[in-house]
Design a protein around this motif. Structure first.
Motif, short mmCIF file in Angstrom:
data_model
loop_
_atom_site.label_atom_id
_atom_site.label_comp_id
_atom_site.label_asym_id
_atom_site.label_seq_id
_atom_site.Cartn_x
_atom_site.Cartn_y
_atom_site.Cartn_z
N PHE A 1 69.37 -15.52 12.23
CA PHE A 1 68.38 -15.28 13.26
C PHE A 1 67.44 -14.07 12.77
CE2 PHE A 1 67.33 -12.96 17.25
CZ PHE A 1 66.63 -13.95 17.76
N THR A 2 68.17 -13.02 12.54
CA THR A 2 67.28 -11.53 12.19
C THR A 2 66.39 -12.03 11.24
OG1 THR A 2 69.39 -10.44 12.89
CG2 THR A 2 67.59 -9.21 11.55
N GLU A 3 66.81 -12.75 10.24
CA GLU A 3 65.89 -12.96 8.88
C GLU A 3 64.53 -13.84 9.68
OE1 GLU A 3 69.22 -13.57 5.35
OE2 GLU A 3 68.20 -15.28 6.25
N MET A 4 64.84 -14.85 10.38
CA MET A 4 63.84 -15.70 10.78
C MET A 4 62.95 -15.00 11.59
SD MET A 4 65.73 -19.62 10.94
CE MET A 4 66.91 -19.04 11.84
N LYS A 5 63.56 -14.20 12.60
CA LYS A 5 62.60 -13.37 13.29
C LYS A 5 61.78 -12.44 12.79
CE LYS A 5 63.15 -10.68 17.69
NZ LYS A 5 63.85 -9.92 18.81
N GLY A 6 62.36 -11.87 11.59
CA GLY A 6 61.88 -11.03 10.85
C GLY A 6 60.45 -11.29 10.29
N ARG A 7 60.40 -12.91 9.92
CA ARG A 7 59.30 -13.29 9.43
C ARG A 7 58.20 -13.74 10.39
NH1 ARG A 7 63.30 -16.81 7.01
NH2 ARG A 7 64.24 -15.95 5.19
N ILE A 8 58.43 -13.39 11.44
CA ILE A 8 57.36 -13.73 12.84
C ILE A 8 56.80 -12.54 13.13
CG2 ILE A 8 57.02 -14.71 15.13
CD1 ILE A 8 59.29 -16.36 14.25
N LYS A 9 55.41 -12.36 13.17
CA LYS A 9 54.97 -11.16 13.86
C LYS A 9 54.89 -11.23 15.23
CE LYS A 9 50.24 -9.01 14.03
NZ LYS A 9 50.77 -7.78 13.95
N GLU A 10 55.84 -10.47 15.81
CA GLU A 10 56.09 -10.51 17.37
C GLU A 10 55.03 -10.09 18.20
OE1 GLU A 10 59.61 -9.14 19.02
OE2 GLU A 10 60.74 -8.48 16.95
N ASP A 11 53.88 -9.35 17.81
CA ASP A 11 52.84 -9.08 18.84
C ASP A 11 51.63 -10.02 17.97
OD1 ASP A 11 52.76 -7.44 16.38
OD2 ASP A 11 51.73 -5.91 17.51
N ASP A 12 51.84 -11.09 17.65
CA ASP A 12 50.73 -12.00 17.14
C ASP A 12 49.66 -12.53 18.16
OD1 ASP A 12 49.56 -13.00 15.13
OD2 ASP A 12 50.88 -14.47 14.84
N SER A 13 48.50 -12.77 17.74
CA SER A 13 47.61 -13.41 18.65
C SER A 13 46.96 -14.29 17.77
CB SER A 13 46.72 -12.31 19.28
OG SER A 13 46.08 -11.49 18.25
N SER A 14 46.18 -15.21 18.55
CA SER A 14 45.38 -16.10 17.96
C SER A 14 43.83 -15.58 17.66
CB SER A 14 45.30 -17.46 18.76
OG SER A 14 44.63 -17.04 19.94
#
Length: 702
Positions: free
Chosen positions: A79-92
């Motif tokens: 979970f930590t790995e996969m979450k770490g690959r996602i930009k948390e404050d991302d926007s379109s």
């Protein structure tokens, strides 16, 4: 040696045999009682579930946790790995529409999207100019499940129609928001299909209503300020075998009512100049004839397989007389060129096509007829046509990715052919495409067909048969699984897995015939293609038998049940997400939400002895035997209206009864979600981490 040690006693489940005789054949279902009699009411209020059934599902969940207890730390790591690959404050990158540009954004730690707008030419990276229209996290507060259906604004940009499902049953509630005050009006629509279309004046909208069997059978017109009970019925579809949706044109000239099953379609259109008129039929439904429409000013452009155009063509017809007699070919049918989608703008006609298994976008100048294409050079890739929100534009938007290349978003000027990269998917924890290899290989099927298989693995992965493999498949409804970037699967690939997608028959990967060869009487090809893909990967030393973990969801879950029955010895484990495994019983029950529309995909075993035999030959639940099944993880959602919870529940019970010395068999039911699992973006990663932990465990890589 089994990776599962010291398992607790399996949950006890009663046998209460029910017999069913059709076409002179009698079957016995020991577990039919697990289907709740009040399933329609339970989907809307899960607390109504029978206590005995609930207790059994909860016991199964406890058994899963015990069986997977040794993976707890691994799951956290994944979970930590996969979450770490996602930009948390991302926007379109916002889409321009009139005086504004509309987009979505997430905040750090947030599960749900936020919908915002900025001035049309404003800097979308400047958060101070964002006008927050809808905060998904705020709306979801206190709810176990919450899924937004987006927000659709009026032509004058003053009101927004938004919807949500808070049970996972896909009955959506619609609300109307004042975009200036951010307050919702008193109007509330219950049990909708999830969206709606505004009339041009912004004083009313159209929507579909789900009936008690979860079918969108009616289109209503709602006038703001009036109760739902007074909404005018615009159209009712009385054939339970057809789905229905409602949409609108970019020019706001027409409301489209799209009526379709899996192989035929019908449009009725309503001019927005007279909202009280009866919808006008375009072309009456015909068996095996499909069409979709888009407006191009004084003409409609219609994508269809009419007149033998198996891989589809585009025709045009006058707006005032769109009936089939007036259809004229503008993009002719070319065998082997499958046209997937199309859209029209003031000066250009655009379509997405697939040739030789790879997609490309084609643009035609409507005045000169000149054409050019957008394509890429990788061996396997994914291309998405997003189009534009405005009709009078030369700029469309598309996305590109591959198994190694993060998603890239482009604006493309159809007149100048200038391509502007707007955004590249950010992988915060880092990603070097050069560390990985993506390939497309071809497996020889039982009948000589070549089955494409897309592969992803690290360059340093030994290709000597020692690597474990996760082999994914779907194979139904003509759906193609794209070779797109997937941050989650990197957690397997980085642990030495080969990640593979089998593009089996039942999808449209190689054209429309690829779909036809994997449905109805030819459905068995889907299962045999998947097994052929596994055989090829072993023969080419990408992996070995017993090291392959098979995965599929929904109709792909049926695939999992089928290949487990047909070739259990070839797989080290099976992950079956919301699996359609009780196919024969479901197709015999015409009260279930999707059964009548599905008969054209699988067959109608009620009316036809031959079609009964087709389904009976592969239906996973009906073909469970005393075999050396590998470990199986079945996942379901209590309020799933597409694949009901009792299908995997009954399947696991029968596996345990008939092959008790194999397995083990794990059933994990999400008691607060439906077909898509948990609704939050990180909650979904928790579920993915669980699935991958199972794969790693059975592959012996812990």
């Amino acid at each position: 040696m089994s990776p599962f040690k010291s398992l607790p006693a399996v949950p006890s489940v009663a046998k209460r045999p029910v017999t069913d005789t059709r076409h002179g054949i009698t079957r016995v279902d020991e577990y039919a009682w697990l289907r709740a009699d009040n399933w329609q009411a339970m989907f809307k209020d899960p607390s109504l579930l029978d206590k005995e059934i609930r207790a059994y599902l909860e016991a199964e969940n406890a058994y899963v946790e015990a069986a997977m207890g040794d993976t707890a730390e691994l799951r956290k790591t994944l979970f930590t790995e996969m979450k770490g690959r996602i930009k948390e404050d991302d926007s379109s990158v916002p889409v321009k529409d009139g005086p504004f540009a509309y987009g979505t954004a997430f905040v750090t730690g947030g599960e749900q999207p936020r919908y915002f707008r900025i001035p049309r030419d404003g800097d979308h990276k400047d958060e101070t100019i964002r006008d927050l229209l809808l905060d998904g996290d705020k709306e979801a507060a206190g709810k176990e499940y919450f899924r937004l259906a987006g927000i659709n604004g009026t032509s004058d940009h003053t009101l927004g129609l938004w919807g949500y499902d808070d049970k996972g049953s896909e009955y959506y509630t619609l609300r109307v928001r004042d975009l200036s005050t951010k307050e919702d009006l008193a109007d509330v629509i219950e049990n909708s299909g999830g969206g709606g279309v505004w009339a041009p004046d912004g004083k009313s909208f159209f929507y579909t209503l789900q009936d008690e069997n979860h079918r969108p059978s009616k289109v209503f017109h709602h006038i703001l300020g009036t109760p739902q009970s007074q909404d005018r019925l615009v159209y009712e579809e009385k054939d339970a075998g057809f789905f229905m949706g409602v949409g609108g044109s970019l020019l706001d000239d027409f409301i489209y009512i799209d009526i379709h099953d899996h192989e035929s379609s019908e449009y009725r259109i309503l001019s927005t100049k007279d909202l009280t008129a009866e919808p006008k039929l375009v072309a009456a439904r015909e068996p095996s004839i499909e069409y979709t429409m888009t407006e191009g000013g004084d003409v409609f452009y219609i994508l269809t397989n009419d007149a033998g155009a198996k891989d589809f063509k585009i025709v045009e017809a006058p707006v005032e007389a769109p009936q089939k007699a007036n259809w004229k070919d503008v993009v002719p049918h070319v065998p082997g060129r499958l046209i997937l989608d199309h859209s029209a703008y003031a000066r250009h006609l655009v379509w997405l096509e697939r040739r030789d298994g790879l997609p490309r976008i084609v643009i035609r100048d409507r005045k000169t007829g000149e054409e050019h294409a957008i394509a890429f050079a990788e061996e396997a890739y994914s291309l998405g046509l997003q189009g534009a929100a405005e009709y009078d534009t030369d700029v469309i938007r598309f996305s590109y990715s591959s198994m190694t290349t993060p998603s890239q978003l482009y604006d493309y000027n159809m007149a100048t052919r200038e391509r502007v990269l707007l955004k590249t998917q950010e992988v915060p924890s880092g990603h070097n495409p050069d560390d990985y290899v993506t390939r497309r290989v071809f497996a020889k099927a039982h009948d000589g067909e070549s089955v494409p298989v897309t592969l992803l693995y690290r360059k340093d992965t030994p290709l000597d048969g020692s690597a474990p493999c996760l082999l994914y498949g779907y194979g139904a409804y003509g759906i193609t699984i794209p070779a797109s970037f997937n941050t989650s699967c990197l957690s397997l690939v980085d642990r030495g897995f080969v990640y593979a997608i089998a593009h089996i028959r039942g999808g449209k990967d190689k054209g429309y015939h690829w779909y036809e060869d994997g449905k109805m009487a030819k459905k068995m090809n889907t299962f045999l293609d998947f097994i052929a893909a596994a055989d090829h990967l072993v023969a080419e030393k990408f992996t070995s038998y017993g090291k392959i973990v098979a995965e599929g969801r929904s109709a792909g879950g049926m695939l999992m049940g089928g290949i487990a029955n047909m070739a259990p010895e070839k797989f080290g484990g099976v992950i079956a997400g919301v699996p359609f495994v009780d196919a024969l019983n479901t197709m015999l029950d015409d009260t279930l939400p999707l059964t009548p529309p599905e008969w054209l995909e699988w067959g109608n075993p009620i009316e036809s002895a031959e079609e009964y035999a087709w389904i009976a030959a592969y239906s996973p639940y009906d073909n469970v035997g005393t075999k050396p099944y590998p470990p199986i993880l079945a996942l379901s959602g209590l309020t799933d209206p597409r694949v009901t919870y009792w299908e995997p529940t009954k399947w696991i019970a029968r596996l345990r009864d008939r092959a008790p010395d194999a397995g083990p068999y794990l059933l994990k039911t999400n008691m607060g979600a439906g077909h898509g699992g948990k609704s939050g973006r990180f909650q979904r990663l928790e579920e993915q981490a669980f699935d991958y932990a199972f794969a790693i465990k059975v592959a012996g890589k812990m």
